[in-house]
Motif scaffolding. Structure first.
Motif, PDB file in Angstrom:
ATOM      1  N   UNK A  29       0.323   3.446 -15.069  1.00 36.50           N
ATOM      2  CA  UNK A  29       0.529   3.321 -13.745  1.00 36.50           C
ATOM      3  C   UNK A  29       0.144   3.735 -12.797  1.00 36.50           C
ATOM      4  N   UNK A  30      -0.950   3.189 -11.507  1.00 39.60           N
ATOM      5  CA  UNK A  30      -1.241   4.176 -10.740  1.00 39.60           C
ATOM      6  C   UNK A  30      -0.542   3.710  -9.327  1.00 39.60           C
ATOM      7  N   UNK A  31       0.578   4.090  -8.598  1.00 33.19           N
ATOM      8  CA  UNK A  31       1.288   3.631  -7.459  1.00 33.19           C
ATOM      9  C   UNK A  31       0.873   4.886  -6.679  1.00 33.19           C
ATOM     10  N   UNK A  32       0.726   3.756  -5.044  1.00 33.53           N
ATOM     11  CA  UNK A  32       0.364   4.568  -4.051  1.00 33.53           C
ATOM     12  C   UNK A  32       0.697   3.809  -3.108  1.00 33.53           C
ATOM     13  N   UNK A  33       0.930   4.111  -1.601  1.00 34.18           N
ATOM     14  CA  UNK A  33       0.648   3.091  -0.736  1.00 34.18           C
ATOM     15  C   UNK A  33      -0.753   2.918  -0.212  1.00 34.18           C
ATOM     16  N   UNK A  34      -1.504   2.130   0.725  1.00 32.73           N
ATOM     17  CA  UNK A  34      -2.698   2.300   0.709  1.00 32.73           C
ATOM     18  C   UNK A  34      -3.020   3.543   1.971  1.00 32.73           C
ATOM     19  N   UNK A  35      -4.239   3.668   1.466  1.00 30.73           N
ATOM     20  CA  UNK A  35      -4.699   5.288   1.185  1.00 30.73           C
ATOM     21  C   UNK A  35      -4.615   6.865   0.964  1.00 30.73           C
ATOM     22  N   UNK A  36      -4.252   5.861   0.051  1.00 32.12           N
ATOM     23  CA  UNK A  36      -3.968   7.103  -0.847  1.00 32.12           C
ATOM     24  C   UNK A  36      -4.776   7.489  -1.978  1.00 32.12           C
ATOM     25  N   UNK A  37      -5.729   7.154  -2.012  1.00 35.81           N
ATOM     26  CA  UNK A  37      -7.103   7.005  -2.455  1.00 35.81           C
ATOM     27  C   UNK A  37      -7.460   6.116  -3.785  1.00 35.81           C
ATOM     28  N   UNK A  38      -6.425   5.255  -4.074  1.00 37.18           N
ATOM     29  CA  UNK A  38      -6.173   4.477  -5.441  1.00 37.18           C
ATOM     30  C   UNK A  38      -7.923   3.517  -5.739  1.00 37.18           C
ATOM     31  N   UNK A  39      -8.992   3.757  -5.019  1.00 34.76           N
ATOM     32  CA  UNK A  39      -9.253   3.008  -5.717  1.00 34.76           C
ATOM     33  C   UNK A  39     -10.650   3.807  -5.793  1.00 34.76           C
ATOM     34  N   UNK A  40     -10.509   5.132  -5.102  1.00 38.32           N
ATOM     35  CA  UNK A  40     -11.214   5.551  -4.845  1.00 38.32           C
ATOM     36  C   UNK A  40     -11.151   6.975  -6.644  1.00 38.32           C
ATOM     37  N   UNK A  41      -9.979   6.789  -7.156  1.00 41.26           N
ATOM     38  CA  UNK A  41      -9.913   7.838  -8.343  1.00 41.26           C
ATOM     39  C   UNK A  41     -10.231   7.081  -9.572  1.00 41.26           C
ATOM     40  N   UNK A  42     -10.019   4.960  -9.107  1.00 44.00           N
ATOM     41  CA  UNK A  42     -10.298   4.462 -10.738  1.00 44.00           C
ATOM     42  C   UNK A  42     -12.170   4.487 -10.398  1.00 44.00           C
ATOM     43  N   UNK A  43     -12.526   4.842  -9.918  1.00 47.45           N
ATOM     44  CA  UNK A  43     -13.268   4.456  -9.738  1.00 47.45           C
ATOM     45  C   UNK A  43     -14.413   6.639 -10.522  1.00 47.45           C
ATOM     46  N   UNK A  44     -13.259   7.612 -10.445  1.00 49.81           N
ATOM     47  CA  UNK A  44     -14.013   9.073 -10.386  1.00 49.81           C
ATOM     48  C   UNK A  44     -13.366   8.163 -12.029  1.00 49.81           C
TER      49      UNK A  44
END
Length: 534
Positions: A29-44
């Motif tokens: 699970x990837x957990x974090x508030x808005x702005x912590x780069x979750x979508x960017x890391x998923x793209x990576x």
């Protein structure tokens, strides 16, 4: 079953490359508030595993034009090539040029896999290979698997393929109808299930925000059931729901703290096994900064707002009792797995000795004199500071107002003395009973008797409260007793020219935000906490 490993690498804020791997049958699970780069890391993660990854994005389209699909196998393959190329591009994080095609492809793949199974059985029957026919018939079809998952996930509809190769929804007591007419949440669940069930074996499945349009009573069993049906795949799930990881067995979590776009790097903590954590600890850690302040009670938003103003770099987590606070803080500090977390606690001092308080502070737990954090709003120094602020726009005699407030608090305390003392004793008795309650080992060891009398405790409390009233010590009266249950706090607000105590408390918070001097004053009132938390 062959275990496949997938790379999940990212640059850290110290300039080093963090290298993680996940294997088939595992979930992170990837957990974090808005702005912590979750979508960017998923793209990576998508680009690192090209050719063996399927991403289900947060901005996925969940509406359908119809229940039929106008695709051929060739056009479906061509579409997959275009989608794969698009997913490698940076702007795929926020834009999807193939949103409609993805949902169409999901339905096509599901119906096609059903047809493939039927063709295999027919071909085996024509060849006279009845043993193979029986073996194929025993295997669950994709539609059958989907219906099982829907049922387990508390979704009250089933799906089937009609004679025209259209996917239809079936609900008890209703005529079959188009899946396009399902609710947003139902379509979201259907498309997630179809996406996962039709993925190739040994695929990394990246699932963004599965909770969209779904209640957690649905999404939690949905995820766990999907994993059991696709043990040959690995899952990375990005979510805002911090309770989801704790619901799953043998899962890890990546807690994103900060993200920098230029140069690109993340600050994150990796928890290998959530299951090993106590539930209270897990839920606190998953949604928090690295420094967590645990407080007694089921804190109201009022309490939390004040703590957040006083200690903005700490995550504030309310727990039930002082025993809960002590247990969780001690548990985190004693755990080798949680070495990156700084845990602190604030509890009521009650009748603890100075030695006991010093011992607790060694473990990061601060006993305070205040009955509740709400009393800080009505500390005499805060009242006077607010009156000075009011006096800049209203004619008010500050000294006369302070005297009137003192009279009102003393009178309210005196009129409700017996009940206030009893409420304090009630709290003491509950904490004492909780502390002396035997554990299961003591119970198995023989008869355990816990007994004490409340009368001496009440008499002592009444003597103390009478002394405070005689000395007109409103600071101690407000901090020690729940005077919010009397007219006292409302009277303070009105004498300070506010229409209600809610408006008064709002003004205090605004003053703390505007005035660093007043902020430091309030931090000084609870100095033991401020010293330990600074």
């Amino acid at each position: 079953m062959q275990m496949t490993e997938f790379n999940l690498n990212y640059p850290q804020n110290d300039g080093q490359q963090k290298q993680l791997t996940i294997r088939s049958g595992e979930i992170l699970f990837m957990v974090g508030p808005n702005g912590t780069g979750k979508s960017t890391l998923m793209h990576a993660f998508t680009t690192q595993n090209t050719g063996r990854v399927r991403r289900i994005t947060a901005h996925r389209q969940i509406w359908l034009n119809s229940d039929s699909v106008d695709l051929t196998p060739a056009s479906r393959q061509q579409m997959e090539t275009h989608i794969t190329q698009k997913d490698r591009q940076e702007d795929s994080r926020w834009k999807d040029d193939y949103a409609h095609q993805r949902s169409q492809a999901n339905i096509f793949d599901l119906i096609d896999s059903e047809n493939v199974d039927a063709r295999k059985i027919a071909e085996a029957a024509r060849a006279g290979n009845m043993a193979y026919v029986e073996a194929l018939a025993r295997e669950q079809s994709p539609i059958s698997k989907m219906n099982d998952i829907l049922r387990i996930s508390n979704l009250h509809f089933q799906v089937d393929v009609d004679k025209g190769s259209k996917l239809i929804a079936i609900r008890e007591g209703c005529q079959p109808y188009s899946i396009a007419q399902l609710s947003d949440g139902e379509r979201n669940a259907l498309l997630i299930i179809a996406n996962v069930l039709t993925a190739q074996e040994n695929t990394l499945i990246l699932l963004d925000e599965p909770e969209r349009h779904l209640h957690r009573s649905i999404v939690s069993p949905l995820i766990s059931t999907l994993l059991t049906y696709r043990e040959g795949c690995a899952f990375v799930v990005s979510t805002h729901d911090i309770t989801l990881p704790h619901d799953q067995e043998k899962c890890g979590a990546l807690l994103l703290r900060e993200y920098s776009h230029q140069p690109r790097h993340w600050s994150a903590d990796h928890v290998e096994n959530i299951e090993e954590m106590d539930e209270d600890i897990a839920l606190a850690v998953l949604g928090s900064r690295r420094a967590i302040l645990f407080v007694e009670g089921r804190s109201s938003s009022l309490d939390i707002q004040l703590y957040q103003i006083l200690y903005p770099t700490k995550s504030i987590k309310p727990l039930g009792s002082c025993v809960d606070v002590e247990r969780v803080v001690s548990g985190i500090r004693a755990s080798e797995h949680n070495h990156w977390i700084s845990a602190f606690g604030i509890i009521d001092r009650d009748n603890r000795t100075d030695e006991e308080c010093e011992r607790l502070q060694e473990y990061g737990i601060i006993p305070l004199e205040q009955y509740s954090v709400e009393s800080l709003y009505y500390h005499p120094s805060i009242i006077r500071a607010l009156l000075n602020r009011v006096a800049t726009v209203n004619e008010i005699d500050i000294e006369a107002t302070v005297a009137e407030i003192t009279d009102s608090v003393v009178q309210a305390a005196n009129e409700h003395k017996d009940r206030m003392a009893a409420r304090m004793v009630e709290r003491k008795v509950k904490d004492r009973a909780y502390r002396e309650c035997p554990d299961w080992r003591s119970i198995l060891g023989g008869d355990v008797e816990v007994a004490f009398s409340s009368a001496p405790i009440l008499n002592e409390e009444l003597r103390l409260m009478s002394d405070l009233i005689d000395r007109r010590d409103i600071e101690k009266l407000i901090s020690r007793y729940p005077l919010r249950e009397t007219p006292a706090l409302e009277l303070i607000a009105r004498k300070s020219l506010f229409p209600s105590k809610e408006k008064y408390e709002q003004a205090v918070r605004k003053m703390l935000i505007d005035s660093n001097e007043t902020l430091q004053m309030m931090r000084g009132i609870i100095q033991p906490a401020t010293r330990l938390l600074s």
